[in-house]
Structures are given as C-alpha cells and as structure tokens.
Design a protein around this motif. Structure first.
Motif, PDB file in Angstrom:
ATOM      1  N   VAL A  83      -0.327   1.568  -4.120  1.00 40.71           N
ATOM      2  CA  VAL A  83      -1.285   2.629  -4.422  1.00 40.71           C
ATOM      3  C   VAL A  83      -0.933   3.276  -5.753  1.00 40.71           C
ATOM      4  O   VAL A  83      -1.784   3.526  -6.596  1.00 40.71           O
ATOM      5  CB  VAL A  83      -1.304   3.683  -3.288  1.00 40.71           C
ATOM      6  N   MET A  84       0.361   3.539  -5.951  1.00 38.19           N
ATOM      7  CA  MET A  84       0.828   4.142  -7.194  1.00 38.19           C
ATOM      8  C   MET A  84       2.311   3.844  -7.367  1.00 38.19           C
ATOM      9  O   MET A  84       3.063   3.849  -6.402  1.00 38.19           O
ATOM     10  CB  MET A  84       0.606   5.667  -7.162  1.00 38.19           C
ATOM     11  N   ALA A  85       2.722   3.623  -8.612  1.00 40.25           N
ATOM     12  CA  ALA A  85       4.133   3.455  -8.943  1.00 40.25           C
ATOM     13  C   ALA A  85       4.313   3.921 -10.382  1.00 40.25           C
ATOM     14  O   ALA A  85       3.863   3.258 -11.316  1.00 40.25           O
ATOM     15  CB  ALA A  85       4.577   2.007  -8.780  1.00 40.25           C
ATOM     16  N   ASP A  88       0.825  -1.220   0.000  1.00 41.04           N
ATOM     17  CA  ASP A  88       0.000   0.000   0.000  1.00 41.04           C
ATOM     18  C   ASP A  88       0.856   1.266   0.000  1.00 41.04           C
ATOM     19  O   ASP A  88       0.469   2.301   0.562  1.00 41.04           O
ATOM     20  CB  ASP A  88      -0.967   0.012   1.200  1.00 41.04           C
ATOM     21  N   SER A  89       2.015   1.209  -0.630  1.00 39.32           N
ATOM     22  CA  SER A  89       2.902   2.365  -0.746  1.00 39.32           C
ATOM     23  C   SER A  89       2.729   3.016  -2.110  1.00 39.32           C
ATOM     24  O   SER A  89       2.116   2.447  -3.025  1.00 39.32           O
ATOM     25  CB  SER A  89       4.362   1.938  -0.547  1.00 39.32           C
ATOM     26  N   SER A  90       3.285   4.215  -2.249  1.00 39.04           N
ATOM     27  CA  SER A  90       3.212   4.904  -3.538  1.00 39.04           C
ATOM     28  C   SER A  90       4.528   5.615  -3.817  1.00 39.04           C
ATOM     29  O   SER A  90       5.189   6.114  -2.897  1.00 39.04           O
ATOM     30  CB  SER A  90       2.054   5.912  -3.557  1.00 39.04           C
ATOM     31  N   THR A  91       4.906   5.651  -5.089  1.00 36.07           N
ATOM     32  CA  THR A  91       6.137   6.324  -5.491  1.00 36.07           C
ATOM     33  C   THR A  91       5.977   6.924  -6.880  1.00 36.07           C
ATOM     34  O   THR A  91       5.267   6.378  -7.737  1.00 36.07           O
ATOM     35  CB  THR A  91       7.336   5.361  -5.484  1.00 36.07           C
ATOM     36  N   SER A  92       6.606   8.045  -7.078  1.00 36.40           N
ATOM     37  CA  SER A  92       6.651   8.690  -8.382  1.00 36.40           C
ATOM     38  C   SER A  92       8.047   9.264  -8.569  1.00 36.40           C
ATOM     39  O   SER A  92       8.577   9.925  -7.671  1.00 36.40           O
ATOM     40  CB  SER A  92       5.613   9.817  -8.472  1.00 36.40           C
TER      41      SER A  92
END
Length: 374
Positions: free
Chosen positions: A315-317, A283-287
């Motif tokens: 959540v987002m990658a 449930d982590s996110s990175t951009s």
C-alpha cells in the motif's frame, strides 16, 4: 581488562534456582562476539564496544524481592506490587542466547519481572554500582490495555545497566511502552524485542551516556500495527547508538517510525531504523523518517532510515532523512519579534522535538536545554 571479573560472574549464578540454565547463557556470553561484521557499506558500526570492555565491573547486583505499592529496582531490592511477578524463570521471553553478547550476559544474571495484566505501570530502575541487570517480560491478552514506562536513572561509577525488554501485544490488545534512559555519563545496554498481533506504540529516549546502545526489533503480524519513535539527545561527550528495526511478517500490517537526534558540545549520536516488508506481507504499509539537528560544530549526528521491500504488493513504503543546523532565517524572524538569540534557538529546538515526546521525556529535555542556556 574485561567487562567483569569471570569469577564474580560465575559465583553470582549460585543465587538462582535455574543455575545450570544460566551457566549455559554465561558460556554463550564468552563465546559470542559483540557484533557480526557486515560487508554492506550501508550497515556501519556506531557502538564502541571497547568502552564496555574497559569497565572492569567488580560486583553483580541480584536484588531481593519485596512487596510494595510501586515498582522500583535498585542495587539491593526489587519493590513491586503483588500483581507484578518476579522470578528466576525466563519462560515466555522472546530473547535467545544467540541474540548477542550482552543479551546473553543479561539473561544469565538478571531477575525476571513479568507484567501480564491491563493497567498503567511505571518501573524505576536506579543503578548506582556494578552490573545492574533486569529482564522485563510484557505480555498482553486480547482486549487488554497496557501502558508501561521504564525509567533508567544511573548514578555512580563503574556501573553498567543491562536491560532486556520482551513485549508481546496480542490480537485486539493495545500496548504502549516508553523507555527513558538517563545514563549518568555511564555506559548502558538496552535491548527490546516485540511481537505485535494487535497494536504497539513504543517511545525511546536516551541521553547523558558515555556509550548507550538501545535496540528495538519488532515483528508485525497480519492486520497489526506498530508505531515507534526514537530520540537521542547528546551533550558533552555522549555517545548514543539507537537502532529500531521493524519486520512486516503478515499481510495488511502497518508501521510508522520516527527517528530524531540532537547533538551539542562534542557528542556523537546515531539513530538508525530498518523497515522490512517480507514477501508474505502483502498489502502492508510502512513509513520511516529521520531528522537530526546539530547545535555545535564539534558534534556529529547520523539518522539512517532504510527500507527493504520483498513484495510488489504494498500500500505504501516510504522513507526520508534530513540533517540540519538551526535555521538562520527562522532565527532572524523570531528576533524581529523581540526574542533574543538564545530564546529563538530554544523555541526552534523545542519545536523540533515536540511531536513524539511524553511528559516525562519533555521534562528531562527541558532540564538539559536549560543547562545548555536555552
């Protein structure tokens, strides 16, 4: 020819209380290679380590510590207020002797400065001769607010700054760090390691360096956040290699990275970043995004954002990269509004770099752009 005379390095260690520990680190410096060779085609070597080996440094600066109102490091003294500690002890650092060849050398020869209280700090490192190492440890406590600016200014010849910066942002604390590297057309080596359990914002800028290696490695724990930006501005025959790696090691962690580079004249730069989400970091996110602008047909720029996701629960990658020249359509539009060619180009360049820079970095960029005629 070697980076520094072995006898001079060995003799310098007698000035430290923990000489035996530092002799072990110096031995590691001689044993460790500059960089491990990778077989992966996506991992390339952009740092020309041979430039460091040709320096033939003849002295090691171990400054005396004196009390003052500012934090200034030069070849002869370290000035600091009483609440900033300077000692020989490396207790609390995130660095280890196997982190790299020049990391070991810096650990062996540097005084250790510790910042562990809330506040705003500006550290000016003025290097003008010989080996100029510093080992900075920044550690927050819960609910602390720390804002640290490290400004490296290099003047002279046969000078090599080595800077180690260890950062721990504890839970419910916020740490901001800005690193500004003005290389004076000399080589430099800057290495940062960070553990984030609260919030960390890091801004890095490097310019005017015959070879600049700047690396940031960050571990982001559960519910923590790391934002970072790296900007390289190369002119004349600069060579700059910036590496920003973030590893998500806890659930619901967040990271956001921006990589930017500008080259003119015959400069070569690379701004790289790897965002890794480990299996346990659900449930982590990175951009992580990268953009570069090339102002000269004789210059080179690489921006390399990469992702490695080891869990299906994110959540987002996302990541993206773009390399471009100045947009001719935008030039035409601005000239139709009364701007000259150089004024139009300068406006586009400033817009390209405006988002992530601090006032200190903006002022330096303005000086460089003025010198380039923008």
């Amino acid at each position: 020819m070697t980076l520094a005379d072995p006898d001079i390095l060995r003799k310098s260690l007698s000035q430290f209380n923990n000489q035996a520990e530092r002799e072990e680190l110096l031995s590691a410096y001689y044993a460790i290679p500059y960089q491990v060779i990778h077989d992966s085609p996506t991992i390339k070597t952009y740092t020309e380590w041979s430039i460091y080996e040709k320096l033939n440094i003849r002295n090691v600066n171990i400054p005396k510590v004196v009390e003052g109102s500012e934090v200034i490091i030069d070849d002869e003294k370290i000035i600091r207020p009483s609440h900033v500690q300077v000692s020989d002890s490396m207790k609390g650092t995130l660095f280890r002797k196997d982190d790299g060849k020049l990391v070991s050398l810096a650990m062996a020869t540097a005084k250790v400065m510790k910042i562990e209280k809330s506040g705003n700090y500006v550290i000016r490192h003025k290097a003008s001769s010989g080996l100029s190492p510093i080992h900075l440890i920044i550690k927050s406590s819960p609910r602390d607010l720390l804002n640290v600016t490290y400004l490296l200014e290099v003047n002279g010849e046969s000078v090599l700054p080595l800077s180690l910066i260890s950062i721990e942002a504890e839970k419910d604390s916020s740490v901001s760090f800005s690193g500004v590297i003005l290389g004076g057309r000399n080589p430099n080596f800057i290495s940062l390691k960070a553990n984030v359990r609260g919030s960390l914002n890091t801004t890095l800028f490097s310019t005017e360096s015959s070879m600049s290696h700047v690396s940031l490695k960050t571990n982001v724990d559960s519910n923590a956040k790391s934002t970072f930006s790296a900007l390289a501005l190369g002119t004349e025959r600069d060579r700059i290699d910036m590496v920003t790696d973030v590893s998500h090691v806890g659930a619901k962690s967040v990271s956001d990275g921006k990589l930017k580079g500008i080259t003119a004249d015959e400069a070569e730069i690379a701004v790289r970043g790897m965002a890794e989400i480990k299996e346990e970091a659900t449930d982590s996110s990175t951009s992580i995004t990268g953009r570069s602008m090339i102002l000269s047909p004789f210059s080179r720029a690489s921006v390399v954002p990469m992702l490695e996701v080891k869990t299906g629960r994110v959540v987002m990658a996302k990541h993206s990269a773009a390399v471009s020249k100045i947009n001719e359509d935008m030039i035409f539009y601005l000239k139709s509004r009364g701007l000259t060619q150089k004024e139009a180009e300068g406006m586009i360049i400033r817009g390209f770099i405006e988002d992530e820079v601090t006032d200190l970095i903006r002022d330096k960029i303005e000086q460089i752009l003025y010198h380039l005629g923008y």
